[in-house]
Design an enzyme around this catalytic site. Structure first.
Site, PDB file in Angstrom:
ATOM      1  N   SER A 120       0.710  -1.136  -0.002  1.00 53.75           N
ATOM      2  CA  SER A 120      -0.083   0.254   0.054  1.00 53.75           C
ATOM      3  C   SER A 120       0.819   1.212   0.042  1.00 53.75           C
ATOM      4  O   SER A 120       2.028   1.275   0.174  1.00 53.75           O
ATOM      5  CB  SER A 120      -0.825  -0.024   1.337  1.00 53.75           C
ATOM      6  OG  SER A 120      -1.750   1.114   1.222  1.00 53.75           O
ATOM      7  N   TYR A 142      -3.528  -0.877  10.383  1.00 59.43           N
ATOM      8  CA  TYR A 142      -3.296  -1.352   8.872  1.00 59.43           C
ATOM      9  C   TYR A 142      -2.366  -0.657   8.485  1.00 59.43           C
ATOM     10  O   TYR A 142      -1.350  -1.671   8.110  1.00 59.43           O
ATOM     11  CB  TYR A 142      -4.672  -0.746   8.150  1.00 59.43           C
ATOM     12  CG  TYR A 142      -4.567  -1.163   6.927  1.00 59.43           C
ATOM     13  CD1 TYR A 142      -4.811  -2.503   6.281  1.00 59.43           C
ATOM     14  CD2 TYR A 142      -4.170  -0.073   6.117  1.00 59.43           C
ATOM     15  CE1 TYR A 142      -5.002  -2.899   5.068  1.00 59.43           C
ATOM     16  CE2 TYR A 142      -4.112  -0.479   4.781  1.00 59.43           C
ATOM     17  CZ  TYR A 142      -4.371  -1.733   3.933  1.00 59.43           C
ATOM     18  OH  TYR A 142      -4.457  -2.043   2.696  1.00 59.43           O
TER      19      TYR A 142
HETATM   20  N1  LIG Z   1      -8.698  -0.997  -1.650  1.00 68.23           N
HETATM   21  C1  LIG Z   1      -7.800  -0.179  -1.272  1.00 68.23           C
HETATM   22  O1  LIG Z   1      -7.689   1.222  -1.322  1.00 68.23           O
HETATM   23  C2  LIG Z   1      -6.506  -0.595  -1.298  1.00 68.23           C
HETATM   24  C3  LIG Z   1      -5.347   0.227  -1.136  1.00 68.23           C
HETATM   25  C4  LIG Z   1      -3.999  -0.416  -1.043  1.00 68.23           C
HETATM   26  C5  LIG Z   1      -4.044  -1.768  -0.744  1.00 68.23           C
HETATM   27  N2  LIG Z   1      -4.944  -2.621  -0.790  1.00 68.23           N
HETATM   28  C6  LIG Z   1      -4.520  -4.233  -0.537  1.00 68.23           C
HETATM   29  O2  LIG Z   1      -5.075  -4.769  -1.807  1.00 68.23           O
HETATM   30  C7  LIG Z   1      -5.430  -6.041  -1.277  1.00 68.23           C
HETATM   31  C8  LIG Z   1      -6.693  -6.384  -2.001  1.00 68.23           C
HETATM   32  O3  LIG Z   1      -7.696  -5.729  -1.221  1.00 68.23           O
HETATM   33  P1  LIG Z   1      -9.107  -5.098  -1.907  1.00 68.23           P
HETATM   34  O4  LIG Z   1      -8.951  -3.641  -1.999  1.00 68.23           O
HETATM   35  O5  LIG Z   1      -9.358  -5.955  -3.031  1.00 68.23           O
HETATM   36  O6  LIG Z   1     -10.093  -5.497  -0.656  1.00 68.23           O
HETATM   37  P2  LIG Z   1     -11.216  -6.299  -0.563  1.00 68.23           P
HETATM   38  O7  LIG Z   1     -12.385  -6.088  -1.673  1.00 68.23           O
HETATM   39  O8  LIG Z   1     -11.839  -6.019   0.756  1.00 68.23           O
HETATM   40  O9  LIG Z   1     -11.040  -8.034  -0.846  1.00 68.23           O
HETATM   41  C9  LIG Z   1     -10.203  -8.542   0.206  1.00 68.23           C
HETATM   42  C10 LIG Z   1      -9.842  -9.913  -0.077  1.00 68.23           C
HETATM   43  O10 LIG Z   1      -9.217 -10.422   0.775  1.00 68.23           O
HETATM   44  C11 LIG Z   1      -9.753 -11.695   1.340  1.00 68.23           C
HETATM   45  N3  LIG Z   1      -9.117 -12.024   2.563  1.00 68.23           N
HETATM   46  C12 LIG Z   1      -9.341 -11.373   3.919  1.00 68.23           C
HETATM   47  N4  LIG Z   1      -8.935 -12.058   4.704  1.00 68.23           N
HETATM   48  C13 LIG Z   1      -8.467 -13.146   4.407  1.00 68.23           C
HETATM   49  C14 LIG Z   1      -7.762 -14.493   4.944  1.00 68.23           C
HETATM   50  N5  LIG Z   1      -7.657 -14.530   6.001  1.00 68.23           N
HETATM   51  N6  LIG Z   1      -7.615 -15.450   4.000  1.00 68.23           N
HETATM   52  C15 LIG Z   1      -7.866 -15.490   2.721  1.00 68.23           C
HETATM   53  N7  LIG Z   1      -8.462 -14.308   2.275  1.00 68.23           N
HETATM   54  C16 LIG Z   1      -8.776 -13.372   2.746  1.00 68.23           C
HETATM   55  C17 LIG Z   1     -11.393 -11.441   1.173  1.00 68.23           C
HETATM   56  O11 LIG Z   1     -12.116 -12.710   1.314  1.00 68.23           O
HETATM   57  P3  LIG Z   1     -13.624 -12.715   1.932  1.00 68.23           P
HETATM   58  O12 LIG Z   1     -14.361 -12.380   0.698  1.00 68.23           O
HETATM   59  O13 LIG Z   1     -13.637 -14.160   2.296  1.00 68.23           O
HETATM   60  O14 LIG Z   1     -13.713 -11.494   2.833  1.00 68.23           O
HETATM   61  C18 LIG Z   1     -11.299 -10.760  -0.076  1.00 68.23           C
HETATM   62  O15 LIG Z   1     -11.127 -11.842  -1.097  1.00 68.23           O
HETATM   63  C19 LIG Z   1      -5.196  -6.213   0.302  1.00 68.23           C
HETATM   64  O16 LIG Z   1      -3.977  -6.456   0.493  1.00 68.23           O
HETATM   65  C20 LIG Z   1      -5.455  -4.481   0.493  1.00 68.23           C
HETATM   66  O17 LIG Z   1      -4.912  -4.311   1.789  1.00 68.23           O
HETATM   67  C21 LIG Z   1      -6.216  -2.115  -1.171  1.00 68.23           C
END
Ligand SMILES: NC(=O)c1ccc[n+]([C@@H]2O[C@H](COP(=O)([O-])OP(=O)(O)OC[C@H]3O[C@@H](n4cnc5c(N)ncnc54)[C@H](OP(=O)(O)O)[C@@H]3O)[C@@H](O)[C@H]2O)c1
Length: 234
Positions: free
Chosen positions: A131, A144
């Site tokens: 991030s 976080y």
């Molecule tokens: N969105 C942003 O603005 C942003 C910015 C910077 C970085 N990120 C990073 O990008 C990555 C993807 O996030 P996203 O934005 O796509 O968020 P998201 O839509 O909330 O999706 C999160 C994913 O992680 C899965 N997950 C959570 N805990 C888990 C576990 N213990 N084991 C396996 N899977 C798990 C969730 O599964 P479930 O459906 O089962 O909950 C979901 O598939 C993350 O690492 C996040 O920190 C996001």
């Protein structure tokens, strides 16, 4: 490494950026894509192999490494943000511990388990989704941010230790992305498909880092500013 012909495993592949990675890998000609999810029934994309995987469950991580022994590209994407502050004693440490289990120990356990698999398959690559908050602490997401800072150091350490076996490591830094995690945050957000596109291009180029958007690039530049970006009032 080439994505075409590769065998990819994506954690958290049922939605958000993880689903975008699975789509992008298929479109780029990956031979197989394991779409790992806590609930594999929630994987809607056709053409992938859904597997059950909670990255905080040691037995499931070990089983995935045994059963997916053909993986050449591991994408550590799964992550959570619980919105915990640092000084509210009533909140305890449960939320922060959960963030560290998923965002730090999860990718560490996955990479440790899959390192021999990647070695046996010629080296391959690991992608760690980090991030802009690896370099900056945001109020409302401070624990976080700490977990993503730790995961940045983890990523750099893994790169050092995996170099000898020919496994490259690419860290992906992004600010706000248009997924469920940032749903309540107003303003411009980069699309997960664009982040996935940049990531696969970086893997093909052997690049150590993706700075996916203008905010992230400016945060990284701000590390050497005076005062540094992380010391500014927020
Ligand atoms: N969105 C942003 O603005 C942003 C910015 C910077 C970085 N990120 C990073 O990008 C990555 C993807 O996030 P996203 O934005 O796509 O968020 P998201 O839509 O909330 O999706 C999160 C994913 O992680 C899965 N997950 C959570 N805990 C888990 C576990 N213990 N084991 C396996 N899977 C798990 C969730 O599964 P479930 O459906 O089962 O909950 C979901 O598939 C993350 O690492 C996040 O920190 C996001």
């Amino acid at each position: 490494m080439k994505i075409e012909g590769s065998v990819v495993l994506v954690t958290g592949a049922n939605r958000g950026l993880g689903a975008a990675y699975a789509r992008a890998a298929l479109a780029a000609g990956a031979r197989k894509v394991y779409a790992a999810a806590r609930d594999p029934a929630s994987v809607a994309l056709e053409g992938v192999v859904p597997i059950a995987l909670d990255v905080t469950d040691a037995a499931q991580v070990a089983a995935a490494a045994r059963e997916c022994a053909d993986v050449t590209l591991l994408i550590n994407n799964a992550g959570i943000s619980r919105g915990a502050g640092l000084l509210d004693a009533s909140a305890g440490f449960d939320e922060a511990r959960a963030e560290f289990e998923t965002n730090f120990f999860g990718p560490w356990a996955m990479t440790r388990a899959f390192a021999p698999v990647l070695k046996a398959n010629g080296g391959g690559a690991v992608v760690n989704v980090l991030s802009a908050l690896s370099w900056l602490s945001l109020p409302g997401a401070a624990s976080y941010s700490a977990s993503k800072a730790a995961a940045w150091s983890l990523s750099n350490g893994l790169r050092n230790e995996l170099r000898a076996q020919g496994t490259q490591v690419t860290s992906v830094h992004v600010a706000f992305m248009d997924t469920d995690m940032a749903r309540k945050i107003p303003g411009d957000k980069i699309s997960p498909d664009e982040v996935a596109r940049q990531t696969l291009a970086a893997v093909e180029a052997g690049a150590p880092e993706v700075l996916a958007d203008a905010t992230t690039r400016s945060v990284k530049q701000g590390l050497v500013a005076d005062p540094p970006v992380y010391a500014a009032a927020r």
